[in-house]
Write a protein that holds these residues in place. Structure first.
Motif, mmCIF file in Angstrom:
data_model
loop_
_atom_site.group_PDB
_atom_site.id
_atom_site.type_symbol
_atom_site.label_atom_id
_atom_site.label_comp_id
_atom_site.label_asym_id
_atom_site.label_seq_id
_atom_site.Cartn_x
_atom_site.Cartn_y
_atom_site.Cartn_z
ATOM 1 N N LYS A 47 30.545 -46.167 16.152
ATOM 2 C CA LYS A 47 29.585 -45.065 16.226
ATOM 3 C C LYS A 47 30.259 -43.696 16.113
ATOM 4 O O LYS A 47 29.705 -42.765 15.526
ATOM 5 C CB LYS A 47 28.800 -45.135 17.535
ATOM 6 C CG LYS A 47 27.811 -46.290 17.616
ATOM 7 C CD LYS A 47 27.081 -46.294 18.943
ATOM 8 C CE LYS A 47 26.070 -47.432 19.024
ATOM 9 N NZ LYS A 47 25.360 -47.450 20.331
ATOM 10 N N THR A 48 31.436 -43.561 16.691
ATOM 11 C CA THR A 48 32.123 -42.260 16.689
ATOM 12 C C THR A 48 33.067 -42.089 15.499
ATOM 13 O O THR A 48 33.620 -41.011 15.296
ATOM 14 C CB THR A 48 32.934 -42.074 17.988
ATOM 15 O OG1 THR A 48 33.900 -43.138 18.108
ATOM 16 C CG2 THR A 48 32.020 -42.083 19.209
ATOM 17 N N ARG A 51 35.652 -32.138 23.468
ATOM 18 C CA ARG A 51 34.333 -31.783 24.001
ATOM 19 C C ARG A 51 34.436 -31.272 25.430
ATOM 20 O O ARG A 51 33.774 -30.318 25.823
ATOM 21 C CB ARG A 51 33.385 -32.990 23.958
ATOM 22 C CG ARG A 51 33.060 -33.472 22.565
ATOM 23 C CD ARG A 51 32.078 -34.628 22.586
ATOM 24 N NE ARG A 51 30.726 -34.155 22.896
ATOM 25 C CZ ARG A 51 30.137 -34.304 24.076
ATOM 26 N NH1 ARG A 51 30.772 -34.882 25.079
ATOM 27 N NH2 ARG A 51 28.909 -33.874 24.286
ATOM 28 N N THR A 56 33.281 -29.549 17.615
ATOM 29 C CA THR A 56 32.414 -29.203 16.492
ATOM 30 C C THR A 56 31.055 -29.869 16.676
ATOM 31 O O THR A 56 30.921 -30.827 17.447
ATOM 32 C CB THR A 56 33.026 -29.684 15.171
ATOM 33 O OG1 THR A 56 33.034 -31.119 15.166
ATOM 34 C CG2 THR A 56 34.454 -29.168 15.008
ATOM 35 N N PRO A 57 30.025 -29.397 15.972
ATOM 36 C CA PRO A 57 28.724 -30.065 16.041
ATOM 37 C C PRO A 57 28.817 -31.536 15.668
ATOM 38 O O PRO A 57 28.083 -32.370 16.205
ATOM 39 C CB PRO A 57 27.884 -29.274 15.029
ATOM 40 C CG PRO A 57 28.512 -27.923 15.006
ATOM 41 C CD PRO A 57 29.980 -28.167 15.175
ATOM 42 N N ASP A 58 29.733 -31.861 14.759
ATOM 43 C CA ASP A 58 29.914 -33.254 14.352
ATOM 44 C C ASP A 58 30.413 -34.091 15.523
ATOM 45 O O ASP A 58 30.025 -35.246 15.689
ATOM 46 C CB ASP A 58 30.899 -33.318 13.186
ATOM 47 C CG ASP A 58 30.980 -34.726 12.606
ATOM 48 O OD1 ASP A 58 29.918 -35.313 12.347
ATOM 49 O OD2 ASP A 58 32.107 -35.232 12.417
ATOM 50 N N ASP A 59 31.297 -33.504 16.361
ATOM 51 C CA ASP A 59 31.773 -34.204 17.548
ATOM 52 C C ASP A 59 30.615 -34.534 18.479
ATOM 53 O O ASP A 59 30.501 -35.648 18.998
ATOM 54 C CB ASP A 59 32.790 -33.341 18.308
ATOM 55 C CG ASP A 59 34.125 -33.244 17.593
ATOM 56 O OD1 ASP A 59 34.379 -34.070 16.709
ATOM 57 O OD2 ASP A 59 34.905 -32.340 17.925
ATOM 58 N N ASP A 60 29.739 -33.568 18.704
ATOM 59 C CA ASP A 60 28.586 -33.777 19.585
ATOM 60 C C ASP A 60 27.656 -34.849 19.031
ATOM 61 O O ASP A 60 27.106 -35.651 19.771
ATOM 62 C CB ASP A 60 27.826 -32.465 19.765
ATOM 63 C CG ASP A 60 28.626 -31.439 20.562
ATOM 64 O OD1 ASP A 60 29.475 -31.869 21.376
ATOM 65 O OD2 ASP A 60 28.415 -30.241 20.368
ATOM 66 N N GLN A 61 27.481 -34.849 17.719
ATOM 67 C CA GLN A 61 26.600 -35.826 17.084
ATOM 68 C C GLN A 61 27.159 -37.237 17.251
ATOM 69 O O GLN A 61 26.416 -38.187 17.514
ATOM 70 C CB GLN A 61 26.423 -35.491 15.606
ATOM 71 C CG GLN A 61 25.421 -36.386 14.890
ATOM 72 C CD GLN A 61 25.232 -35.983 13.445
ATOM 73 O OE1 GLN A 61 25.869 -35.058 12.952
ATOM 74 N NE2 GLN A 61 24.342 -36.676 12.752
ATOM 75 N N LYS A 62 28.473 -37.384 17.087
ATOM 76 C CA LYS A 62 29.100 -38.697 17.253
ATOM 77 C C LYS A 62 28.913 -39.209 18.675
ATOM 78 O O LYS A 62 28.622 -40.378 18.907
ATOM 79 C CB LYS A 62 30.597 -38.598 16.937
ATOM 80 C CG LYS A 62 30.924 -38.390 15.470
ATOM 81 C CD LYS A 62 32.413 -38.205 15.287
ATOM 82 C CE LYS A 62 32.779 -37.984 13.825
ATOM 83 N NZ LYS A 62 34.226 -37.732 13.641
ATOM 84 N N ALA A 75 26.583 -38.331 20.838
ATOM 85 C CA ALA A 75 25.172 -38.464 21.202
ATOM 86 C C ALA A 75 24.630 -39.861 20.940
ATOM 87 O O ALA A 75 23.664 -40.289 21.578
ATOM 88 C CB ALA A 75 24.340 -37.430 20.440
ATOM 89 N N GLY A 76 25.231 -40.592 20.018
ATOM 90 C CA GLY A 76 24.723 -41.916 19.669
ATOM 91 C C GLY A 76 25.145 -43.018 20.611
ATOM 92 O O GLY A 76 24.715 -44.167 20.459
#
Length: 210
Positions: free
Chosen positions: A190-191, A206, A139-145, A147-148
């Motif tokens: 972070k995740t 992912r 999900t986009p939320d997975d990618d956001q987690k 990315a940090g």
């Protein structure tokens, strides 16, 4: 927290009782029949179950008798296959019958707080299973987690997803095991994963989607 100690081995019962006495209200069951009667009669917060006392079928019945109780299964010869089989049936912890006092206290604390306590080999096997069966869509939320994370944190996280232990990761990346633990603490925060297994699920989702 009411704890039930269940084993047909008196020495095992005595050991667990000595380690936990004074910390929680304790009761004992020395046979499967007695354990079933106690589970049907009242609710225990945690049940320490000696593996020789129950096979998977008996454990499934115990779960039906007391669905709200948490079970910590302790085996004389723990192995990944047994741990995973019972985990899928609903245990909240799996370890060695003769677990050290410190690790028993840690396991009880984690399970009482709603966590799952497993040995490293069982966790590694579960991670490898999630990698081979990863079919969930990222999900986009997975990618956001993800990315940090810093470059080194990503390297550590990716090796966790492969099932490597902290010691193996340290050797692979030429850093100390203490540094690996520090990176993992940051990665979990972070995740928002909180554990090796949840982190591996995130990364494997992912990977499967890419």
């Amino acid at each position: 927290m009411a704890i039930l100690l269940s084993s047909a081995n008196r020495a095992v019962i005595k050991r667990w009782n000595d380690l936990l006495s004074g910390q929680h209200p304790l009761e004992q069951a020395s046979s499967l029949g007695e354990l079933q009667r106690r589970c049907a009669g009242r609710k225990f917060d945690l049940i320490l179950l000696h593996r020789p006392l129950a096979d998977t079928a008996a454990f499934s019945q115990l779960r039906r008798l007391t669905p709200l109780s948490k079970f910590f299964l302790l085996s004389d010869l723990p192995n990944e296959e047994e741990g995973i089989a019972f985990l899928k049936l609903g245990i909240a912890g799996y370890g060695n019958t003769y677990i050290s006092p410190a690790r028993l206290a840690e396991a009880v604390r984690i399970i009482a707080a709603g966590g799952v306590w497993l040995g490293q080999k069982v966790i590694q096997q579960l991670i490898l299973e999630t990698a081979s069966r990863a079919k969930e869509q990222a999900t986009p939320d997975d990618d956001q987690k993800f990315a940090g994370l810093t470059r080194m944190e990503r390297k550590v996280a990716e090796r966790v997803a492969r099932g490597q232990s902290n010691l193996e990761i340290a050797a692979d990346l030429d850093i100390t095991e203490r540094t690996v633990k520090a990176h993992l603490t940051s990665v979990y925060e972070k995740t928002k994963t909180g554990s090796r297994l949840n982190l591996a699920l995130l990364i494997n989702r992912r990977s499967a989607a890419s």
